[in-house]
Design a protein around this motif. Structure first.
Motif, PDB file in Angstrom:
ATOM      1  N   ARG A 501      36.665  41.293  35.253  1.00  0.00           N
ATOM      2  CA  ARG A 501      35.839  41.067  36.109  1.00  0.00           C
ATOM      3  C   ARG A 501      34.492  41.675  35.674  1.00  0.00           C
ATOM      4  O   ARG A 501      33.378  41.202  35.771  1.00  0.00           O
ATOM      5  CB  ARG A 501      36.116  41.697  37.556  1.00  0.00           C
ATOM      6  N   LEU A 565      31.244  35.220  42.726  1.00  0.00           N
ATOM      7  CA  LEU A 565      31.493  36.409  41.933  1.00  0.00           C
ATOM      8  C   LEU A 565      32.089  37.526  42.646  1.00  0.00           C
ATOM      9  O   LEU A 565      33.042  38.384  42.203  1.00  0.00           O
ATOM     10  CB  LEU A 565      30.320  36.936  41.014  1.00  0.00           C
ATOM     11  N   ASP A 568      35.521  36.871  42.985  1.00  0.00           N
ATOM     12  CA  ASP A 568      36.101  36.906  41.856  1.00  0.00           C
ATOM     13  C   ASP A 568      36.812  35.453  41.455  1.00  0.00           C
ATOM     14  O   ASP A 568      38.213  35.536  41.152  1.00  0.00           O
ATOM     15  CB  ASP A 568      37.384  38.298  41.885  1.00  0.00           C
ATOM     16  N   ARG A 571      36.229  34.080  35.847  1.00  0.00           N
ATOM     17  CA  ARG A 571      35.524  34.907  34.766  1.00  0.00           C
ATOM     18  C   ARG A 571      35.163  34.264  33.701  1.00  0.00           C
ATOM     19  O   ARG A 571      35.844  33.202  33.435  1.00  0.00           O
ATOM     20  CB  ARG A 571      36.641  36.347  34.485  1.00  0.00           C
ATOM     21  N   ARG A 618      44.836  32.925  35.746  1.00  0.00           N
ATOM     22  CA  ARG A 618      45.008  33.868  36.451  1.00  0.00           C
ATOM     23  C   ARG A 618      46.548  34.716  36.365  1.00  0.00           C
ATOM     24  O   ARG A 618      47.421  33.889  36.894  1.00  0.00           O
ATOM     25  CB  ARG A 618      44.661  34.048  37.809  1.00  0.00           C
TER      26      ARG A 618
END
Length: 759
Positions: A501, A565, A568, A571, A618
């Motif tokens: 991140r 952002l 999250d 990325r 993820r």
């Protein structure tokens, strides 16, 4: 009427008449006899207001009017006599005259140069008792030098045993080189101190005051200064020890520069010594202008050395850093021309200052100090790069990202060092010209202070800019290096794990911080120049308001991006799907993101147009593999094979850290017209599943072959009667044609037909 007039003009008379004592005595003495008699010997500055009032009361209106007119004419004349501010053309003309007049004057006085110098020598001989006294002085000077050098040698070599430091021939580290050269430099400086103290003590005891006026400047300018220059040059150039040399220059040019540097110092010292010598012996400096010609020879000498050794100076400026930039190369090529320009500018500056009558600083050698600090730039720059190269921590990690971060860090430190060095050099040059930076900061008035404040603000802003960029780039490089994603993974298939991140936010933070620093320090710098920045701030506010109203879509994109952002949602490096568009997040900006499809195209998507986002990268990935085997295969046996493969791969160094769950069988998943479908699965880190899948396919194929298990394939089965051989040939040909047609049809459909006879 007299009282009214005196009351109105009393204050004006007091203020105007008190301009100066001389002007106050210019009152007319031809008025009345009583006025002239009473005030002939009295200054108006010494009179009280009551006395002036009484004097005015005794005067008639015409007398008061005459006095006022005379005083106003005197004030107007004094104001007119004051020098009006010069225009730019007048200032340029003044400077040109100041520069050209000394040159023309030196040319005009050239014929009398040698006779005047001969006169100075004659006066010198007369002042020191004739030829015998001069020979005695020369002998005493030689004796003093011999005693000084002898004591220096004895004390340095025998009494305290300071020997020449030794260093092994061959390659030496930077620390070893600096230690050796610094010890040698200290040894030479210590010897010079002993030499100076000795000749000072001996000279005071064997020379009289008149002899000292010759010997002290001669030894100081012609011997002391060149020896100090030689010590510094040996420290930097090491002409006889290339393995210890601190600058990047060949042996040829190191020796050449070392020798001629001493020669330049000798010639510069001769300029000051000869001028002082002539003045002390009855020949004023302006009579012969020999100092001008010797000083000119110094600049010609500097130009000769720089132009002859321009290759060596360019090498010094480039340095030996393997990561040189194009700017370093251009700087190295341009430096010899810069040095020539410095020598020429210094010559013009000296001539101009002589024309302006400011020769005191020249006698102190301020122009030589200025030229020295400007010409020593290659050594300072080389030293900065050398310190950075050896003091910056070693490269962390491997690969292009880590290498780029290391090079970027070095360049940032070099730029910061250069800015600090420029500030230090300018401060030293200002000090040589008796310009106090502290006074500039305290006396806050004038264009000089504005320019100084502007320069200091710009320097501080640049250092802050580089410092912030350096810090963020180092953090970003550390984050990206820590990911450890191989290029092979990126080349195979996308969908791997993205960056952290922090690595996603830092590029935006860097751009924002840089823009903020530029705006803030830019406005402060403009304000230091005396420009009112209030309209600029107001204009910026109005422009921001206009953008807010007129570009609502832009605001929507920016705000949406901020919340994505914050959540999250993605990325850099994540493989995502946005409304049917898939790709890896390659770049993000303030208003949009770029997706790189696995076939190459790049999609740019504004944040405000993202209805939903699916992230495939993820935390973990489960991959399920299907294998079709014949109906008669044993599922339990296949399960054991899958378990064995999973256990073996968990022991492999290449794969064990990428598994979250081992490869195992899920049993029979389905049946089709070919065979049984057996499914296996494993859980892995994002981005590692493709490499693991490829290895599992290879191992399953090998294990099936070793255990006699075939993969199921589509087949064409033709049932033939038992007595096919007894059929007529015409029927046998028809059966064979039907089988071939069926096989061909399967082949056209992309199958692999297998024709078998009856079981």
């Amino acid at each position: 009427m007299k009282q009214i007039v005196s009351g109105l003009f009393l204050a004006l008379l007091v203020s105007v008449m008190s301009l100066s004592v001389a002007d106050a005595q210019m009152l007319p003495t031809t008025t009345t006899t009583s006025t002239a008699t009473d005030n002939a010997d009295v200054s108006l500055d010494e009179m009280s207001p009551e006395a002036i009032n009484a004097m005015v009361a005794r005067m008639s209106d015409d007398e008061v009017r005459a006095v006022l007119l005379d005083r106003l004419d005197a004030v107007a004349a004094a104001t007119t006599s004051e020098e009006a501010p010069r225009t730019l053309i007048e200032q340029a003309t003044l400077l040109w005259n100041a520069f050209s007049q000394p040159v023309l004057d030196a040319v005009r006085k050239t014929p009398g140069l040698f006779p005047s110098q001969f006169e100075a020598f004659q006066n010198f001989g007369t002042n020191h008792g004739g030829p015998g006294g001069v020979l005695t002085l020369i002998g005493l000077t030689a004796l003093i030098l011999a005693i000084g050098l002898g004591v220096e040698y004895i004390v340095r070599t025998w009494l305290i045993k300071i020997r020449n430091p030794e260093a092994n021939q061959g390659h030496a580290s930077l620390r070893e080189s600096i230690v050796f050269l610094f010890k040698r430099f200290l040894r030479e400086i210590f010897g010079l101190v002993i030499f100076y103290v000795t000749i000072r003590i001996v000279g005071r005891n064997i020379l009289d005051a008149q002899q000292v006026t010759f010997v002290a400047p001669f030894i100081g300018y012609m011997i002391w200064m060149p020896r100090i220059a030689a010590a510094f040059s040996r420290f930097l150039m090491a002409p006889n020890r290339p393995d210890l040399r601190l600058v990047n220059v060949s042996d040829r040019w190191a020796g050449f520069i070392h020798r001629h540097l001493i020669g330049i110092v000798v010639l510069g010292g001769a300029t000051i010594f000869v001028v002082d010598f002539n003045v002390l012996n009855g020949v004023p400096a302006g009579e012969t202008r020999i100092g001008f010609w010797i000083d000119t020879m110094v600049y010609v000498y500097v130009g000769y050395v720089v132009w002859t050794a321009r290759e060596g100076f360019s090498d010094m400026m480039r340095g030996d850093d393997p990561n040189r930039t194009d700017f370093d190369e251009a700087l190295g090529k341009a430096y010899p021309y810069f040095a020539l320009a410095v020598a020429g500018f210094t010559w013009v500056l000296v001539s101009t200052m002589i024309g302006l009558g400011k020769v005191q600083l020249l006698l102190a050698g301020a122009h030589y100090a200025t030229m020295f600090w400007l010409l020593i730039a290659p050594v300072i720059d080389t030293g900065i790069r050398g310190l950075v190269r050896h003091l910056v921590p070693p490269m962390q990690g491997e690969g292009k990202v880590a290498e780029d971060a290391y090079i970027s860090t070095k360049r940032s430190y070099v730029r910061i060092g250069r800015v600090i060095a420029v500030g230090a050099v300018l401060a030293l040059i200002a000090r040589t010209w008796n310009v106090s930076l502290l006074d500039l900061m305290q006396n806050r008035e004038g264009i000089g202070d504005n320019l100084f404040s502007f320069a200091m603000t710009a320097i501080v802003g640049y250092v802050v800019y580089e410092g912030v960029s350096l810090y963020i780039n180092r953090r970003l490089a550390a984050e990206m290096t820590a990911l450890g994603m191989s290029q092979e993974d990126a080349d195979n298939e996308m969908g791997g794990g993205g960056g952290s991140r922090l690595s996603t936010v830092l590029p935006l933070l860097l751009v924002t911080a840089q823009g903020t620093i530029i705006v803030i320090f830019g406005l402060l710098s403009i304000g230091n120049l005396g420009v009112d920045i209030t309209p600029l701030l107001a204009g910026a506010g109005i422009a921001g308001l206009a953008i807010g109203f007129g570009a609502q879509k832009l605001v929507t994109d920016v705000v949406s991006g901020v919340f994505f952002l914050v959540d999250d949602a993605f990325r850099v490096g994540d493989y995502v799907e946005i409304d049917g568009t898939m790709g890896a997040v390659e770049k993000i900006s303030i208003r949009s993101m770029q997706l790189r499809h696995h076939r190459g195209p790049v999609h740019t998507i504004p944040y405000g147009e993202i209805p939903k986002l699916t992230n495939y990268s993820r935390d973990w990935v489960i991959m399920k593999l299907k294998f079709t085997v014949p109906f008669d295969a044993d599922p339990n046996r296949i399960k054991k094979i899958f378990k064995k493969i999973g256990a073996e791969m968990l022991q492999e160094e290449l794969y064990k850290d990428d598994f979250l769950q081992p490869f195992k069988s899920q049993g029979v998943f389905d049946f089709d017209d070919v065979g049984m479908i057996i499914r296996g699965k494993f859980m892995a880190k994002p981005g590692k599943q493709f490499m693991i899948r490829k290895e599992i396919y290879n191992r399953v194929k090998a294990e099936f072959k070793a255990n006699g298990i075939d993969f199921a394939r589509r087949e064409v089965r033709v049932a033939l009667p038992d007595n096919v051989a007894e059929l007529p040939k015409q029927d046998q040909a028809a059966v064979a044609a039907a089988a071939a047609a069926a096989a061909q049809q399967q082949q056209q459909e992309g199958e692999n037909p297998t024709v078998k006879g009856p079981d």
